[in-house]
Write a protein that holds these residues in place. Structure first.
Motif, PDB file in Angstrom:
ATOM      1  N   GLU A   1     -12.295  -6.561  -8.887  1.00 35.06           N
ATOM      2  CA  GLU A   1     -13.556  -6.565  -8.159  1.00 35.06           C
ATOM      3  C   GLU A   1     -13.352  -6.143  -6.709  1.00 35.06           C
ATOM      4  OE1 GLU A   1     -14.903 -10.548  -8.728  1.00 35.06           O
ATOM      5  OE2 GLU A   1     -15.929 -10.090 -10.613  1.00 35.06           O
ATOM      6  N   ILE A   2     -12.221  -6.500  -6.138  1.00 34.42           N
ATOM      7  CA  ILE A   2     -11.947  -6.149  -4.744  1.00 34.42           C
ATOM      8  C   ILE A   2     -11.737  -4.640  -4.594  1.00 34.42           C
ATOM      9  CG2 ILE A   2     -10.285  -6.372  -2.853  1.00 34.42           C
ATOM     10  CD1 ILE A   2      -9.805  -9.263  -3.765  1.00 34.42           C
ATOM     11  N   CYS A   3     -10.913  -4.057  -5.466  1.00 39.00           N
ATOM     12  CA  CYS A   3     -10.627  -2.624  -5.329  1.00 39.00           C
ATOM     13  C   CYS A   3     -11.689  -1.762  -5.981  1.00 39.00           C
ATOM     14  CB  CYS A   3      -9.244  -2.292  -5.890  1.00 39.00           C
ATOM     15  SG  CYS A   3      -9.105  -2.343  -7.691  1.00 39.00           S
ATOM     16  N   GLY A   4     -12.460  -2.316  -6.911  1.00 36.01           N
ATOM     17  CA  GLY A   4     -13.571  -1.597  -7.505  1.00 36.01           C
ATOM     18  C   GLY A   4     -13.270  -0.854  -8.781  1.00 36.01           C
ATOM     19  N   ASN A   5     -12.008  -0.878  -9.258  1.00 36.35           N
ATOM     20  CA  ASN A   5     -11.674  -0.149 -10.478  1.00 36.35           C
ATOM     21  C   ASN A   5     -10.533  -0.845 -11.215  1.00 36.35           C
ATOM     22  OD1 ASN A   5     -10.966   1.723 -12.475  1.00 36.35           O
ATOM     23  ND2 ASN A   5     -11.580   3.445 -11.215  1.00 36.35           N
ATOM     24  N   PRO A   6     -10.823  -1.549 -12.316  1.00 39.99           N
ATOM     25  CA  PRO A   6      -9.774  -2.248 -13.075  1.00 39.99           C
ATOM     26  C   PRO A   6      -8.712  -1.319 -13.641  1.00 39.99           C
ATOM     27  CG  PRO A   6     -11.964  -3.015 -13.709  1.00 39.99           C
ATOM     28  CD  PRO A   6     -12.165  -1.802 -12.859  1.00 39.99           C
ATOM     29  N   ASP A   7      -9.072  -0.053 -13.869  1.00 41.66           N
ATOM     30  CA  ASP A   7      -8.109   0.879 -14.460  1.00 41.66           C
ATOM     31  C   ASP A   7      -6.913   1.124 -13.553  1.00 41.66           C
ATOM     32  OD1 ASP A   7      -9.517   1.167 -16.790  1.00 41.66           O
ATOM     33  OD2 ASP A   7     -10.599   2.953 -16.139  1.00 41.66           O
ATOM     34  N   TRP A   8      -7.108   1.041 -12.228  1.00 39.56           N
ATOM     35  CA  TRP A   8      -5.991   1.253 -11.306  1.00 39.56           C
ATOM     36  C   TRP A   8      -4.926   0.179 -11.502  1.00 39.56           C
ATOM     37  CZ3 TRP A   8      -9.527   2.019  -6.404  1.00 39.56           C
ATOM     38  CH2 TRP A   8     -10.209   3.246  -6.525  1.00 39.56           C
ATOM     39  N   LEU A   9      -5.356  -1.072 -11.627  1.00 36.98           N
ATOM     40  CA  LEU A   9      -4.403  -2.158 -11.845  1.00 36.98           C
ATOM     41  C   LEU A   9      -3.789  -2.072 -13.231  1.00 36.98           C
ATOM     42  CD1 LEU A   9      -2.978  -4.728 -11.026  1.00 36.98           C
ATOM     43  CD2 LEU A   9      -5.027  -6.025 -11.655  1.00 36.98           C
ATOM     44  N   ALA A  10      -4.582  -1.723 -14.241  1.00 34.20           N
ATOM     45  CA  ALA A  10      -4.060  -1.603 -15.602  1.00 34.20           C
ATOM     46  C   ALA A  10      -2.957  -0.543 -15.658  1.00 34.20           C
ATOM     47  CB  ALA A  10      -5.195  -1.247 -16.559  1.00 34.20           C
ATOM     48  N   SER A  11      -3.192   0.601 -15.033  1.00 36.50           N
ATOM     49  CA  SER A  11      -2.183   1.656 -15.007  1.00 36.50           C
ATOM     50  C   SER A  11      -0.930   1.204 -14.268  1.00 36.50           C
ATOM     51  CB  SER A  11      -2.767   2.907 -14.335  1.00 36.50           C
ATOM     52  OG  SER A  11      -1.790   3.929 -14.219  1.00 36.50           O
ATOM     53  N   ALA A  12      -1.131   0.496 -13.154  1.00 35.04           N
ATOM     54  CA  ALA A  12       0.011   0.013 -12.374  1.00 35.04           C
ATOM     55  C   ALA A  12       0.836  -0.987 -13.176  1.00 35.04           C
ATOM     56  CB  ALA A  12      -0.479  -0.624 -11.082  1.00 35.04           C
ATOM     57  N   LEU A  13       0.187  -1.901 -13.873  1.00 32.77           N
ATOM     58  CA  LEU A  13       0.911  -2.919 -14.645  1.00 32.77           C
ATOM     59  C   LEU A  13       1.798  -2.283 -15.709  1.00 32.77           C
ATOM     60  CD1 LEU A  13      -1.838  -5.662 -15.149  1.00 32.77           C
ATOM     61  CD2 LEU A  13       0.166  -5.784 -13.658  1.00 32.77           C
ATOM     62  N   GLN A  14       1.300  -1.242 -16.369  1.00 26.61           N
ATOM     63  CA  GLN A  14       2.096  -0.575 -17.391  1.00 26.61           C
ATOM     64  C   GLN A  14       3.316   0.108 -16.788  1.00 26.61           C
ATOM     65  OE1 GLN A  14      -1.354   1.659 -18.855  1.00 26.61           O
ATOM     66  NE2 GLN A  14      -1.124   0.660 -20.844  1.00 26.61           N
ATOM     67  N   LYS A  15       3.146   0.729 -15.638  1.00 25.73           N
ATOM     68  CA  LYS A  15       4.285   1.349 -14.954  1.00 25.73           C
ATOM     69  C   LYS A  15       5.282   0.289 -14.478  1.00 25.73           C
ATOM     70  CE  LYS A  15       2.269   5.654 -13.128  1.00 25.73           C
ATOM     71  NZ  LYS A  15       2.007   6.427 -11.886  1.00 25.73           N
ATOM     72  N   LEU A  16       4.754  -0.803 -13.941  1.00 25.50           N
ATOM     73  CA  LEU A  16       5.633  -1.839 -13.406  1.00 25.50           C
ATOM     74  C   LEU A  16       6.452  -2.498 -14.505  1.00 25.50           C
ATOM     75  CD1 LEU A  16       3.320  -3.582 -10.768  1.00 25.50           C
ATOM     76  CD2 LEU A  16       5.080  -1.850 -10.392  1.00 25.50           C
ATOM     77  N   GLU A  17       5.841  -2.709 -15.664  1.00 21.24           N
ATOM     78  CA  GLU A  17       6.591  -3.322 -16.758  1.00 21.24           C
ATOM     79  C   GLU A  17       7.779  -2.457 -17.155  1.00 21.24           C
ATOM     80  OE1 GLU A  17       5.593  -5.610 -20.867  1.00 21.24           O
ATOM     81  OE2 GLU A  17       4.776  -3.596 -20.685  1.00 21.24           O
ATOM     82  N   ARG A  18       7.563  -1.151 -17.254  1.00 22.83           N
ATOM     83  CA  ARG A  18       8.681  -0.259 -17.587  1.00 22.83           C
ATOM     84  C   ARG A  18       9.724  -0.262 -16.473  1.00 22.83           C
ATOM     85  NH1 ARG A  18       4.220   2.939 -19.416  1.00 22.83           N
ATOM     86  NH2 ARG A  18       4.232   4.150 -17.474  1.00 22.83           N
ATOM     87  N   GLY A  19       9.261  -0.304 -15.234  1.00 18.49           N
ATOM     88  CA  GLY A  19      10.191  -0.314 -14.112  1.00 18.49           C
ATOM     89  C   GLY A  19      11.015  -1.584 -14.039  1.00 18.49           C
TER      90      GLY A  19
END
Length: 327
Positions: free
Chosen positions: A208-226
């Motif tokens: 809600e703060i950033c306005g787009n849940p997809d940005w966090l979803a994409s980041a979480l997937q990258k972070l898990e692999r990292g």
């Protein structure tokens, strides 16, 4: 619903603490252990931010040193109606981040160099919004209360053998041993459940703060692999701090189980996708909140000399138009 669940879990660990206190030591023993535990955790409450930042070798940065990171945090803080937290960078190849501080007025956010090199500006905004959500939701205070009670329970459990013959402990030595083993385990399970609940809540509020849940979803997937690719040595040495991070930094604990400090990433991503569908208006395109003082950036560019320090270069139109570490 998450706040209700958290309240119920805190009530459960409180009841567990009181019950064990009466069982092994009566009122007097319970009060003595509680005073000691509160004193220890009170010190941690006032100094935990300094301790954890030092533990991970984090250094505070300014807009001059890390303009993109600082500007993202500043813009998001304004959107969340929060005071600007201090911003730190950790020299760590594992992509991860956390927030700390006892309240919004004394808060800090920290990101690893691995995270800054890996994510796009939009994904970085999603991660930082999640960390600001922890600050906004007072999760640090919640976890401090939980840690106080869990610490008191563990202390009482260690006293169990001394009170094995107490009239309050009808189980004798066997009952005392059972308390020593089961009480800390039960407290840990409740503490882990609270941590996972707060992660889901921070994902929602951060979106809600950033306005787009997809940005966090994409980041979480990258972070898990990292995280799987890079070991976080300080975290492995201090596993109690794992719950602070946006992704569990410890290897071998990625399942959504009773013993995990974080929900499974796939479950978090699924909830974020559902949130995207439920939002009537979702911002699209480049992340440009009102009065934003930074611009979108190209993917990280490494220096030609083969060094490992990541650089980002502003696109055309940036008045600064220069390269520098992390923006």
């Amino acid at each position: 619903m998450n706040f209700i669940k958290t309240g119920m879990l805190i009530a459960a660990i409180t009841a567990l603490f009181i019950g064990i206190g009466f069982l092994i030591g009566g009122t007097t023993g319970m009060l003595i252990a509680f005073v000691i535990a509160v004193g220890m955790n009170g010190f941690a409450y006032w100094n935990s931010d300094k301790l954890v930042l030092k533990m991970y070798g984090a250094r505070m940065v300014t807009e001059t040193e890390a303009p993109i990171l600082v500007r993202v945090v500043q813009d998001l803080s304004e959107r969340a109606d929060l005071p600007m937290p201090k911003v730190y960078i950790m020299e760590n190849a594992q992509p991860n981040a956390f927030a700390t501080g006892r309240n919004p007025e004394n808060a800090a956010v920290a990101a690893t160099t691995g995270l800054l090199e890996l994510l796009t500006t939009e994904e970085l905004a999603g991660v930082m919004a999640h960390e600001l959500a922890h600050i906004k939701n007072r999760d640090t205070l919640t976890m401090t209360i939980t840690a106080t009670l869990a610490g008191a329970i563990s202390m009482l459990a260690n006293f169990a053998l001394f009170f094995g013959g107490s009239r309050n402990n009808s189980g004798g030595i066997i009952g005392a041993l059972a308390i020593m083993i089961l009480a800390p385990l039960a407290a840990m399970l409740v503490q882990m459940a609270i941590s996972r609940t707060r992660e889901y809540s921070a994902d929602h509020t951060g979106s809600e703060i950033c306005g787009n849940p997809d940005w966090l979803a994409s980041a979480l997937q990258k972070l898990e692999r990292g995280v799987q690719a890079h070991e976080n040595v300080p975290a492995e040495k201090n596993p109690a701090s794992a719950s602070l991070f946006i992704i569990n930094p410890l290897h071998g604990k990625r399942a959504d189980s009773l013993f995990s400090t974080h929900p499974a990433t796939k479950n978090r991503v699924q909830k974020l996708k559902e949130l995207t569908l439920s939002m009537v208006q979702v911002r699209s395109g480049n992340y440009r909140p009102p009065n934003s003082r930074y611009v979108n950036v190209e993917p990280s560019l490494k220096p030609s000399g083969g060094g490992s320090t990541p650089y980002t270069k502003a696109k055309s139109g940036d008045p600064d138009d220069k390269k520098g570490p992390w923006g």
